[in-house]
Scaffold this motif. Structure first.
Motif, PDB file in Angstrom:
ATOM      1  N   LEU A   1       0.837  -1.197   0.000  1.00 61.06           N
ATOM      2  CA  LEU A   1       0.000   0.000   0.000  1.00 61.06           C
ATOM      3  C   LEU A   1       0.868   1.241   0.000  1.00 61.06           C
ATOM      4  CD1 LEU A   1      -2.622  -1.033   2.707  1.00 61.06           C
ATOM      5  CD2 LEU A   1      -3.101  -0.594   0.307  1.00 61.06           C
ATOM      6  N   PRO A   2       0.453   2.282  -0.710  1.00 62.32           N
ATOM      7  CA  PRO A   2       1.203   3.540  -0.624  1.00 62.32           C
ATOM      8  C   PRO A   2       1.039   4.146   0.768  1.00 62.32           C
ATOM      9  CG  PRO A   2      -0.772   3.821  -1.967  1.00 62.32           C
ATOM     10  CD  PRO A   2      -0.691   2.373  -1.618  1.00 62.32           C
ATOM     11  N   VAL A   3       2.019   4.892   1.216  1.00 66.32           N
ATOM     12  CA  VAL A   3       2.012   5.482   2.555  1.00 66.32           C
ATOM     13  C   VAL A   3       0.815   6.404   2.764  1.00 66.32           C
ATOM     14  CG1 VAL A   3       3.500   7.470   2.056  1.00 66.32           C
ATOM     15  CG2 VAL A   3       3.517   6.437   4.335  1.00 66.32           C
ATOM     16  N   ASP A   4       0.281   6.973   1.689  1.00 67.56           N
ATOM     17  CA  ASP A   4      -0.862   7.883   1.805  1.00 67.56           C
ATOM     18  C   ASP A   4      -2.187   7.212   1.425  1.00 67.56           C
ATOM     19  OD1 ASP A   4      -0.344   7.648  -0.902  1.00 67.56           O
ATOM     20  OD2 ASP A   4      -0.507   9.789  -1.323  1.00 67.56           O
ATOM     21  N   ALA A   5      -2.226   5.876   1.477  1.00 67.55           N
ATOM     22  CA  ALA A   5      -3.462   5.153   1.153  1.00 67.55           C
ATOM     23  C   ALA A   5      -4.582   5.588   2.092  1.00 67.55           C
ATOM     24  CB  ALA A   5      -3.239   3.645   1.282  1.00 67.55           C
ATOM     25  N   SER A   6      -5.786   5.625   1.570  1.00 61.79           N
ATOM     26  CA  SER A   6      -6.933   5.979   2.403  1.00 61.79           C
ATOM     27  C   SER A   6      -7.191   4.863   3.413  1.00 61.79           C
ATOM     28  CB  SER A   6      -8.180   6.178   1.535  1.00 61.79           C
ATOM     29  OG  SER A   6      -8.608   4.933   1.005  1.00 61.79           O
ATOM     30  N   ALA A   7      -7.881   5.224   4.482  1.00 60.88           N
ATOM     31  CA  ALA A   7      -8.254   4.229   5.490  1.00 60.88           C
ATOM     32  C   ALA A   7      -9.168   3.166   4.881  1.00 60.88           C
ATOM     33  CB  ALA A   7      -8.927   4.910   6.674  1.00 60.88           C
ATOM     34  N   ALA A   8     -10.009   3.562   3.953  1.00 61.65           N
ATOM     35  CA  ALA A   8     -10.915   2.608   3.300  1.00 61.65           C
ATOM     36  C   ALA A   8     -10.126   1.581   2.492  1.00 61.65           C
ATOM     37  CB  ALA A   8     -11.909   3.346   2.414  1.00 61.65           C
ATOM     38  N   LEU A   9      -9.110   2.023   1.748  1.00 64.08           N
ATOM     39  CA  LEU A   9      -8.291   1.093   0.970  1.00 64.08           C
ATOM     40  C   LEU A   9      -7.519   0.164   1.897  1.00 64.08           C
ATOM     41  CD1 LEU A   9      -7.074  -0.015  -1.621  1.00 64.08           C
ATOM     42  CD2 LEU A   9      -5.405   1.866  -1.558  1.00 64.08           C
ATOM     43  N   THR A  10      -6.956   0.706   2.960  1.00 62.66           N
ATOM     44  CA  THR A  10      -6.232  -0.127   3.926  1.00 62.66           C
ATOM     45  C   THR A  10      -7.182  -1.151   4.532  1.00 62.66           C
ATOM     46  OG1 THR A  10      -4.726   1.710   4.410  1.00 62.66           O
ATOM     47  CG2 THR A  10      -4.791  -0.106   5.992  1.00 62.66           C
ATOM     48  N   GLY A  11      -8.362  -0.711   4.948  1.00 63.07           N
ATOM     49  CA  GLY A  11      -9.349  -1.623   5.513  1.00 63.07           C
ATOM     50  C   GLY A  11      -9.759  -2.711   4.541  1.00 63.07           C
ATOM     51  N   TYR A  12      -9.920  -2.348   3.289  1.00 60.87           N
ATOM     52  CA  TYR A  12     -10.275  -3.335   2.267  1.00 60.87           C
ATOM     53  C   TYR A  12      -9.192  -4.411   2.165  1.00 60.87           C
ATOM     54  CZ  TYR A  12     -11.217  -5.487  -2.226  1.00 60.87           C
ATOM     55  OH  TYR A  12     -11.465  -6.408  -3.214  1.00 60.87           O
ATOM     56  N   MET A  13      -7.935  -3.982   2.097  1.00 59.65           N
ATOM     57  CA  MET A  13      -6.826  -4.929   1.971  1.00 59.65           C
ATOM     58  C   MET A  13      -6.680  -5.792   3.227  1.00 59.65           C
ATOM     59  SD  MET A  13      -5.809  -4.653  -1.078  1.00 59.65           S
ATOM     60  CE  MET A  13      -4.267  -5.557  -1.056  1.00 59.65           C
ATOM     61  N   LEU A  14      -6.929  -5.209   4.391  1.00 57.13           N
ATOM     62  CA  LEU A  14      -6.880  -5.998   5.628  1.00 57.13           C
ATOM     63  C   LEU A  14      -7.946  -7.085   5.606  1.00 57.13           C
ATOM     64  CD1 LEU A  14      -6.295  -3.230   8.323  1.00 57.13           C
ATOM     65  CD2 LEU A  14      -4.677  -4.979   7.555  1.00 57.13           C
ATOM     66  N   ASN A  15      -9.164  -6.718   5.287  1.00 55.41           N
ATOM     67  CA  ASN A  15     -10.261  -7.693   5.269  1.00 55.41           C
ATOM     68  C   ASN A  15     -10.076  -8.744   4.180  1.00 55.41           C
ATOM     69  OD1 ASN A  15     -12.061  -6.944   7.468  1.00 55.41           O
ATOM     70  ND2 ASN A  15     -12.212  -5.007   6.380  1.00 55.41           N
ATOM     71  N   ALA A  16      -9.513  -8.367   3.048  1.00 54.11           N
ATOM     72  CA  ALA A  16      -9.292  -9.315   1.956  1.00 54.11           C
ATOM     73  C   ALA A  16      -8.209 -10.336   2.302  1.00 54.11           C
ATOM     74  CB  ALA A  16      -8.907  -8.564   0.682  1.00 54.11           C
ATOM     75  N   ASN A  17      -7.322 -10.017   3.229  1.00 59.83           N
ATOM     76  CA  ASN A  17      -6.197 -10.889   3.555  1.00 59.83           C
ATOM     77  C   ASN A  17      -6.227 -11.450   4.977  1.00 59.83           C
ATOM     78  OD1 ASN A  17      -4.253 -10.842   1.139  1.00 59.83           O
ATOM     79  ND2 ASN A  17      -4.854  -8.705   1.381  1.00 59.83           N
ATOM     80  N   ALA A  18      -7.315 -11.234   5.695  1.00 57.86           N
ATOM     81  CA  ALA A  18      -7.408 -11.670   7.087  1.00 57.86           C
ATOM     82  C   ALA A  18      -7.743 -13.147   7.205  1.00 57.86           C
ATOM     83  CB  ALA A  18      -8.450 -10.840   7.827  1.00 57.86           C
ATOM     84  N   LEU A  19      -6.977 -13.837   8.042  1.00 57.25           N
ATOM     85  CA  LEU A  19      -7.295 -15.209   8.428  1.00 57.25           C
ATOM     86  C   LEU A  19      -8.167 -15.212   9.678  1.00 57.25           C
ATOM     87  CD1 LEU A  19      -3.750 -16.794   7.990  1.00 57.25           C
ATOM     88  CD2 LEU A  19      -5.744 -17.126   6.496  1.00 57.25           C
TER      89      LEU A  19
END
Length: 185
Positions: free
Chosen positions: A155-173
């Motif tokens: 993720l880029p350092v200035d990624a939005s919280a929504a993008l970060t949240g999306y990536m977290l949920n997509a990769n969460a075990l």
């Protein structure tokens, strides 16, 4: 018979996954489920005068296949229409299972090596403490640890919280959450 066996297998796998997720636990010396946070976790700014200190957090029981962790702090009660992201720290190495109090400082001196703090809704790449509007009632602060199936989120350092949240949920075990409270009268 084959349909029954397949259904039984699916139910068994689902219950096994649920049991794994149930063993993943988040704890803290500084915050507790359903309890009010201390002034130490209040923001310093926007009319708030706290210490702006991220709480100590510790987790255990990560599921097999975990390759990294991430931690977020989110207030769904903020009067924004989309809540308020107080903290997102990603790419925590798999051998790290605890964040010291203050690990969310912007200078990254207490953050795990290799981790990355994302921009919060205060506009800084750090922890930003609780600061609900005066008289707005009790706010719920969800501190969540994620066990991730990837070593790093790209993720880029200035990624939005929504993008970060999306990536977290997509990769969460698995995830585990402590929901602490805060109020300003």
């Amino acid at each position: 018979m084959l349909k029954q066996l397949s259904l039984a297998s699916l139910i068994s796998l689902s219950l096994a996954g649920s049991a794994l997720a149930d063993s993943f636990q988040l704890s803290s010396q500084d915050i507790a489920q359903g309890k009010f946070m201390a002034k130490a976790q209040e923001f310093n700014g926007f009319g708030c005068t706290g210490d702006d200190l991220s709480p100590q957090l510790k987790w255990s029981g990560a599921p097999e296949g975990t390759k990294s962790f991430a931690v977020t702090a989110y207030d769904p009660d903020a009067p924004t229409g989309s809540g308020w992201w107080h903290w997102q720290i990603i790419n925590i190495p798999v051998d790290v299972t605890e964040l010291a109090a203050g690990a969310g400082k912007g200078d990254n001196t207490l953050a795990p090596k290799g981790s990355m703090q994302m921009r919060n809704d205060y506009g800084s790449n750090a922890f930003g403490g609780a600061c609900p509007p005066q008289g707005h009632g009790v706010h719920h602060y969800r501190f969540t640890v994620y066990a991730l199936k990837v070593e790093q989120l790209e993720l880029p350092v200035d990624a939005s919280a929504a993008l970060t949240g999306y990536m977290l949920n997509a990769n969460a075990l698995a995830t585990s959450t402590i929901e602490a409270l805060y109020q300003r009268d």
